[in-house]
Design a protein around this motif. Structure first.
Motif, short mmCIF file in Angstrom:
data_model
loop_
_atom_site.label_atom_id
_atom_site.label_comp_id
_atom_site.label_asym_id
_atom_site.label_seq_id
_atom_site.Cartn_x
_atom_site.Cartn_y
_atom_site.Cartn_z
N GLU A 62 -19.66 5.69 2.00
CA GLU A 62 -20.24 4.50 1.38
C GLU A 62 -21.68 4.73 0.93
N ALA A 63 -22.41 5.57 1.65
CA ALA A 63 -23.78 5.90 1.24
C ALA A 63 -23.79 6.64 -0.10
N LEU A 64 -22.71 7.33 -0.40
CA LEU A 64 -22.58 8.06 -1.66
C LEU A 64 -21.88 7.23 -2.73
N GLY A 65 -21.62 5.96 -2.42
CA GLY A 65 -21.03 5.06 -3.40
C GLY A 65 -19.52 5.13 -3.51
N ALA A 66 -18.86 5.72 -2.52
CA ALA A 66 -17.40 5.89 -2.57
C ALA A 66 -16.69 4.83 -1.72
N LYS A 67 -15.48 4.48 -2.14
CA LYS A 67 -14.62 3.64 -1.33
C LYS A 67 -13.86 4.57 -0.38
N VAL A 68 -13.86 4.23 0.89
CA VAL A 68 -13.25 5.11 1.90
C VAL A 68 -12.04 4.43 2.52
N THR A 69 -10.91 5.13 2.51
CA THR A 69 -9.70 4.61 3.15
C THR A 69 -9.12 5.67 4.08
N TRP A 70 -8.33 5.21 5.05
CA TRP A 70 -7.72 6.11 6.02
C TRP A 70 -6.21 6.01 5.96
N ASP A 71 -5.55 7.13 5.77
CA ASP A 71 -4.09 7.21 5.75
C ASP A 71 -3.64 7.75 7.10
N SER A 72 -3.19 6.84 7.97
CA SER A 72 -2.82 7.24 9.34
C SER A 72 -1.57 8.10 9.37
N ILE A 73 -0.64 7.86 8.42
CA ILE A 73 0.59 8.64 8.39
C ILE A 73 0.29 10.09 7.98
N GLY A 74 -0.48 10.25 6.91
CA GLY A 74 -0.82 11.58 6.42
C GLY A 74 -2.00 12.20 7.14
N ARG A 75 -2.64 11.40 8.05
CA ARG A 75 -3.83 11.84 8.78
C ARG A 75 -4.85 12.45 7.81
N ARG A 76 -5.29 11.61 6.91
CA ARG A 76 -6.22 12.07 5.89
C ARG A 76 -7.21 10.96 5.53
N ALA A 77 -8.43 11.35 5.18
CA ALA A 77 -9.47 10.43 4.73
C ALA A 77 -9.58 10.56 3.21
N ILE A 78 -9.58 9.42 2.52
CA ILE A 78 -9.58 9.41 1.05
C ILE A 78 -10.86 8.74 0.55
N PHE A 79 -11.57 9.45 -0.32
CA PHE A 79 -12.82 8.96 -0.89
C PHE A 79 -12.64 8.84 -2.41
N VAL A 80 -12.96 7.68 -2.98
CA VAL A 80 -12.80 7.47 -4.42
C VAL A 80 -14.08 6.86 -4.99
N SER A 81 -14.60 7.45 -6.07
CA SER A 81 -15.79 6.92 -6.73
C SER A 81 -15.88 7.46 -8.15
N ASP A 82 -16.00 6.54 -9.15
CA ASP A 82 -16.23 6.92 -10.55
C ASP A 82 -15.25 7.99 -11.04
N GLY A 83 -13.99 7.79 -10.77
CA GLY A 83 -12.98 8.71 -11.27
C GLY A 83 -12.80 9.97 -10.45
N ILE A 84 -13.51 10.08 -9.34
CA ILE A 84 -13.38 11.25 -8.46
C ILE A 84 -12.60 10.85 -7.22
N GLU A 85 -11.57 11.63 -6.90
CA GLU A 85 -10.80 11.39 -5.68
C GLU A 85 -10.88 12.63 -4.79
N LEU A 86 -11.38 12.42 -3.59
CA LEU A 86 -11.53 13.50 -2.62
C LEU A 86 -10.67 13.18 -1.40
N ILE A 87 -9.85 14.13 -0.99
CA ILE A 87 -8.98 13.92 0.17
C ILE A 87 -9.21 15.04 1.19
N LEU A 88 -9.56 14.65 2.42
CA LEU A 88 -9.73 15.60 3.51
C LEU A 88 -8.67 15.33 4.56
#
Length: 265
Positions: A62-88
């Motif tokens: 959120e400090a970087l301006g991204a929306k953060v969601t958690w996928d418990s099934i896939g055990r992954r953190a998803i970050f989305v901002s200005d057309g960029i999608e990052l998945i860890l």
């Protein structure tokens, strides 16, 4: 003589306290984004076994301006901002950035029921630059995003686009506000100007000049700057410039109560 003795005792107590705290405990990790120190209300950042700074996913995202969601099934953190999608993915060094598979030298983890992610890879994925100062255990993240407006710190109106780090210390009832000038932050000279403008909101010009002249003695991050106390007649406050042997200079605006005790003895 009595007042002089109190002043010397006060300075010695502050110095000994600083030294004892530094020696007794490790400095806490700090994460600074565009000059703002991030606050972590419960779970705190830490250095993992791969020497990477792990931070709670929600707060760094959120400090970087991204929306953060958690996928418990896939055990992954998803970050989305200005057309960029990052998945860890938890426990995996492999991650995806806009669908492309990439590899990092550490992994996101779950600790104390909180998702932690490596600050470096989150920041750089969104185009920010990252600097690490080991001497003060601080991660500096610069996004380059232009900020507008102000924030209020102990009565000081601080423009959001300032490079200077300004905050009210937690757990230190001697200090109302701390201004940190850092050689690792962009544009050191601009930070000096920002200190001058902020102190001018509450202090007289003579005091401000004394503060600026003192901190300007430090020409590089390697120079040693002696400790200094300066009294301001306008605000009736003392300004404590801490001794500096690293990249940062801490300028502390003491509380009214502490300043009164100091002035009346």
């Amino acid at each position: 003589m009595k007042k002089l003795a109190f002043i010397l005792a006060f300075i010695m107590s502050l110095t000994l306290m600083s030294l004892s705290l530094t020696c007794a405990v490790q400095l806490p990790l700090r994460v600074v984004v565009d000059g703002d120190k991030l606050t972590f209300p419960d779970a705190q950042p830490f250095i993992d076994q791969n020497n990477r700074t792990q931070t709670p996913a929600k707060f760094i995202g959120e400090a970087l301006g991204a929306k953060v969601t958690w996928d418990s099934i896939g055990r992954r953190a998803i970050f989305v901002s200005d057309g960029i999608e990052l998945i860890l993915y938890i426990g995996k060094k492999e991650y995806t950035l806009n669908g492309q598979k990439k590899l990092m030298d550490t992994a996101a983890i779950i600790k104390d029921d909180r998702t932690f992610v490596p600050a470096k890879y989150i920041a750089e994925s969104f185009g920010a630059s990252v600097e690490w100062d080991s001497s003060i255990k601080t991660v500096y993240i610069t996004t380059g995003t232009l900020k507008t407006g102000t924030k209020t710190v102990a009565g000081f109106e601080v423009p959001l686009d300032y490079k200077l780090l300004v905050f009210k210390p937690v757990g230190d009832d001697r200090v109302d506000a701390t201004f940190v000038v850092d050689f690792l932050n962009p544009n050191f000279d601009k930070q000096i100007v920002e200190v001058e403008k902020l102190l001018s909101q509450k202090c007289d010009s003579t005091t401000v000049k004394q503060v600026i002249n003192h901190i300007k003695q430090k020409k590089s991050r390697w120079d040693e700057l002696p400790e200094e106390f300066i009294f301001d007649n306008k605000s009736k406050r003392y300004i404590w410039i801490k001794e500096s042997r690293s990249s940062n200079i801490d300028i502390c605006y003491l509380t009214e109560e502490t300043s009164k005790k100091y002035a009346n003895n």
